[in-house]
Design a protein around this motif. Structure first.
Motif, PDB file in Angstrom:
ATOM      1  N   GLY A 195      17.701 -10.698   6.794  1.00 19.85           N
ATOM      2  CA  GLY A 195      17.167 -10.643   5.338  1.00 19.85           C
ATOM      3  C   GLY A 195      15.948  -9.629   5.346  1.00 19.85           C
ATOM      4  O   GLY A 195      14.778 -10.041   4.710  1.00 19.85           O
ATOM      5  N   GLN A 196      16.206  -8.471   5.757  1.00 19.88           N
ATOM      6  CA  GLN A 196      15.239  -7.440   5.631  1.00 19.88           C
ATOM      7  C   GLN A 196      15.602  -6.242   4.623  1.00 19.88           C
ATOM      8  O   GLN A 196      16.773  -6.149   4.729  1.00 19.88           O
ATOM      9  CB  GLN A 196      14.832  -6.871   7.028  1.00 19.88           C
ATOM     10  N   VAL A 197      14.555  -5.578   4.169  1.00 21.13           N
ATOM     11  CA  VAL A 197      15.098  -4.545   3.104  1.00 21.13           C
ATOM     12  C   VAL A 197      14.368  -3.160   3.645  1.00 21.13           C
ATOM     13  O   VAL A 197      13.087  -3.243   4.071  1.00 21.13           O
ATOM     14  CB  VAL A 197      14.657  -4.864   1.695  1.00 21.13           C
ATOM     15  N   ALA A 198      14.906  -2.172   3.659  1.00 20.51           N
ATOM     16  CA  ALA A 198      14.481  -1.088   4.183  1.00 20.51           C
ATOM     17  C   ALA A 198      14.202   0.048   3.126  1.00 20.51           C
ATOM     18  O   ALA A 198      15.297   0.292   2.461  1.00 20.51           O
ATOM     19  CB  ALA A 198      15.152  -0.296   5.401  1.00 20.51           C
ATOM     20  N   ILE A 199      13.344   0.642   2.702  1.00 20.07           N
ATOM     21  CA  ILE A 199      13.153   1.686   1.762  1.00 20.07           C
ATOM     22  C   ILE A 199      12.580   3.081   2.356  1.00 20.07           C
ATOM     23  O   ILE A 199      11.587   2.841   3.287  1.00 20.07           O
ATOM     24  CB  ILE A 199      12.192   1.103   0.597  1.00 20.07           C
ATOM     25  N   SER A 200      13.191   4.183   2.092  1.00 18.49           N
ATOM     26  CA  SER A 200      12.876   5.345   2.590  1.00 18.49           C
ATOM     27  C   SER A 200      12.474   6.580   1.432  1.00 18.49           C
ATOM     28  O   SER A 200      13.508   6.481   0.421  1.00 18.49           O
ATOM     29  CB  SER A 200      13.943   5.869   3.443  1.00 18.49           C
ATOM     30  N   VAL A 201      11.276   7.069   1.332  1.00 16.92           N
ATOM     31  CA  VAL A 201      10.955   7.991  -0.009  1.00 16.92           C
ATOM     32  C   VAL A 201      10.657   9.285   0.617  1.00 16.92           C
ATOM     33  O   VAL A 201       9.988   9.265   1.692  1.00 16.92           O
ATOM     34  CB  VAL A 201      10.084   7.321  -0.423  1.00 16.92           C
TER      35      VAL A 201
ATOM     36  N   THR B 204      12.560 -11.281   4.243  1.00 22.42           N
ATOM     37  CA  THR B 204      11.424 -11.807   5.113  1.00 22.42           C
ATOM     38  C   THR B 204      10.707 -10.574   5.548  1.00 22.42           C
ATOM     39  O   THR B 204       9.347 -10.839   5.833  1.00 22.42           O
ATOM     40  CB  THR B 204      11.957 -12.541   6.106  1.00 22.42           C
ATOM     41  N   LYS B 205      11.158  -9.353   5.147  1.00 20.39           N
ATOM     42  CA  LYS B 205      10.554  -8.339   5.515  1.00 20.39           C
ATOM     43  C   LYS B 205      10.591  -6.950   4.814  1.00 20.39           C
ATOM     44  O   LYS B 205      11.891  -6.756   4.490  1.00 20.39           O
ATOM     45  CB  LYS B 205      10.723  -7.830   7.192  1.00 20.39           C
ATOM     46  N   VAL B 206       9.827  -6.170   4.301  1.00 21.28           N
ATOM     47  CA  VAL B 206      10.142  -4.904   3.851  1.00 21.28           C
ATOM     48  C   VAL B 206       9.569  -3.727   4.591  1.00 21.28           C
ATOM     49  O   VAL B 206       8.374  -3.820   4.822  1.00 21.28           O
ATOM     50  CB  VAL B 206       9.538  -4.884   2.227  1.00 21.28           C
ATOM     51  N   THR B 207      10.394  -2.623   4.983  1.00 27.88           N
ATOM     52  CA  THR B 207       9.772  -1.506   5.808  1.00 27.88           C
ATOM     53  C   THR B 207       9.970  -0.353   4.506  1.00 27.88           C
ATOM     54  O   THR B 207      10.856  -0.112   4.145  1.00 27.88           O
ATOM     55  CB  THR B 207      10.583  -1.431   6.917  1.00 27.88           C
ATOM     56  N   ILE B 208       8.788   0.184   4.466  1.00 33.07           N
ATOM     57  CA  ILE B 208       8.704   1.413   3.622  1.00 33.07           C
ATOM     58  C   ILE B 208       8.177   2.531   4.499  1.00 33.07           C
ATOM     59  O   ILE B 208       7.182   2.624   5.005  1.00 33.07           O
ATOM     60  CB  ILE B 208       7.431   1.360   2.571  1.00 33.07           C
ATOM     61  N   ASP B 209       9.157   3.606   4.353  1.00 30.69           N
ATOM     62  CA  ASP B 209       8.996   4.728   5.279  1.00 30.69           C
ATOM     63  C   ASP B 209       8.881   5.969   4.374  1.00 30.69           C
ATOM     64  O   ASP B 209       9.594   6.381   3.417  1.00 30.69           O
ATOM     65  CB  ASP B 209      10.166   5.008   6.056  1.00 30.69           C
ATOM     66  N   ILE B 210       7.639   6.933   4.444  1.00 35.30           N
ATOM     67  CA  ILE B 210       7.345   7.775   3.573  1.00 35.30           C
ATOM     68  C   ILE B 210       7.668   9.109   4.672  1.00 35.30           C
ATOM     69  O   ILE B 210       7.014   9.267   5.433  1.00 35.30           O
ATOM     70  CB  ILE B 210       5.922   8.108   3.093  1.00 35.30           C
ATOM     71  N   THR B 211       8.906   9.534   4.521  1.00 31.56           N
ATOM     72  CA  THR B 211       9.447  10.531   5.744  1.00 31.56           C
ATOM     73  C   THR B 211       8.428  11.677   5.790  1.00 31.56           C
ATOM     74  O   THR B 211       8.485  12.432   7.006  1.00 31.56           O
ATOM     75  CB  THR B 211      10.814  10.856   5.369  1.00 31.56           C
ATOM     76  N   ASP B 212       7.822  12.137   5.053  1.00 34.83           N
ATOM     77  CA  ASP B 212       6.927  13.506   5.029  1.00 34.83           C
ATOM     78  C   ASP B 212       5.545  13.078   4.901  1.00 34.83           C
ATOM     79  O   ASP B 212       4.868  13.912   4.314  1.00 34.83           O
ATOM     80  CB  ASP B 212       7.363  14.541   4.255  1.00 34.83           C
ATOM     81  N   SER B 213       5.079  12.104   5.496  1.00 32.29           N
ATOM     82  CA  SER B 213       3.748  11.426   5.254  1.00 32.29           C
ATOM     83  C   SER B 213       2.715  12.216   6.099  1.00 32.29           C
ATOM     84  O   SER B 213       1.510  12.293   5.605  1.00 32.29           O
ATOM     85  CB  SER B 213       3.545   9.905   5.437  1.00 32.29           C
TER      86      SER B 213
END
Length: 264
Positions: free
Chosen positions: A102-108, A37-46
């Motif tokens: 139902g959430q997915v977290a992505i960290s880059v 239901t939700k995707v969180t994308i985090d660019i840690t050094d943005s």
């Protein structure tokens, strides 16, 4: 042991098992929820200069048809998402995991460019802070540009530490806008302020064996320290546009060249 103690011991054991199962169940993502239901994308050094944004990461996954939004949670494979993102030349690390509901977290984290190379041979690419080569892209941040007689070997082992020394100084990171490498590997620096070019000589070299980053850093830092003093006590009095060429190659003198004459 009395029956009462036996019963209490058994109850304690059952309670312990229940707590372990409850905690495990709580921490395990509920894949029975249905679709993502939700995707969180985090660019840690943005906040730093970089190539990536959350939108670009999303597009990478869409092109490979593995963007998890609206996909059934059991079909979402965090490892596949991580491996796919790591194939990008701009990605340093990637982590993906499922969360509750139902959430997915992505960290880059991304590879950080420190200088753009535009050599006389026509090469046009970026170097990151580890000497890695990044392809040319739409990136437009205000980086130092290195031009002239530069091959990729020299770029990795010499331009990288030179650029890092400049970047680590607030003064020179703001003042130097271009590095130019002459045919004999002499190094010229072009400042933003002042109508002149600064020559610092050749960086430490040992034939085919590159000098260490520490040796290059010390050499450049020494030259720039002398230049800073000259700026403070020389150009501040003589005027920023009085000289066209400032040579600080030698330790015991600074040679300044005007358009029509040379003076010490």
């Amino acid at each position: 042991m009395t029956w009462k103690k036996v019963i209490i011991t058994c109850l304690d054991a059952l309670l312990a098992v229940y707590l372990v199962l409850a905690i495990t169940s709580f921490n395990k993502p509920d894949e029975g929820v249905g679709e993502c239901t939700k995707v969180t994308i985090d660019i840690t050094d943005s906040n730093n200069a970089g190539f990536l944004s959350a939108a670009e990461v999303k597009n990478m996954l869409l092109k490979r048809d593995i963007y998890p939004l609206h996909k059934p949670m059991p079909e979402v494979n965090p490892r596949s998402i991580e491996e796919s993102l790591k194939k990008s030349p701009f990605v340093n690390t990637a982590e993906c995991y499922k969360t509750q509901q139902g959430q997915v977290a992505i960290s880059v984290t991304q590879r950080m460019p420190i200088v753009r190379i535009k050599s006389q041979s026509g090469d046009d690419y970026y170097l990151d802070d580890q000497g890695g080569i990044l392809p040319n892209s739409h990136y437009t941040s205000d980086l130092v540009i290195a031009t002239g007689n530069i091959n990729k070997w020299y770029a990795r082992y010499y331009i990288t530490p030179l650029s890092k020394t400049i970047m680590n100084s607030e003064l020179w990171n703001n003042q130097i806008e271009q590095i130019n490498i002459l045919p004999d590997r002499g190094v010229e620096l072009v400042p933003r302020m002042g109508n002149h070019v600064v020559y610092i000589g050749q960086l430490p070299q040992y034939g085919r064996k590159p000098a260490t980053e520490k040796e290059i850093d010390e050499y450049v830092a020494t030259k720039l320290s002398r230049l800073e003093k000259f700026y403070r006590y020389g150009l501040s009095q003589a005027g920023w546009n009085r000289y066209d060429y400032i040579n600080i190659e030698f330790d015991n003198q600074i040679i300044c060249k005007k358009r029509t004459e040379r003076s010490l």
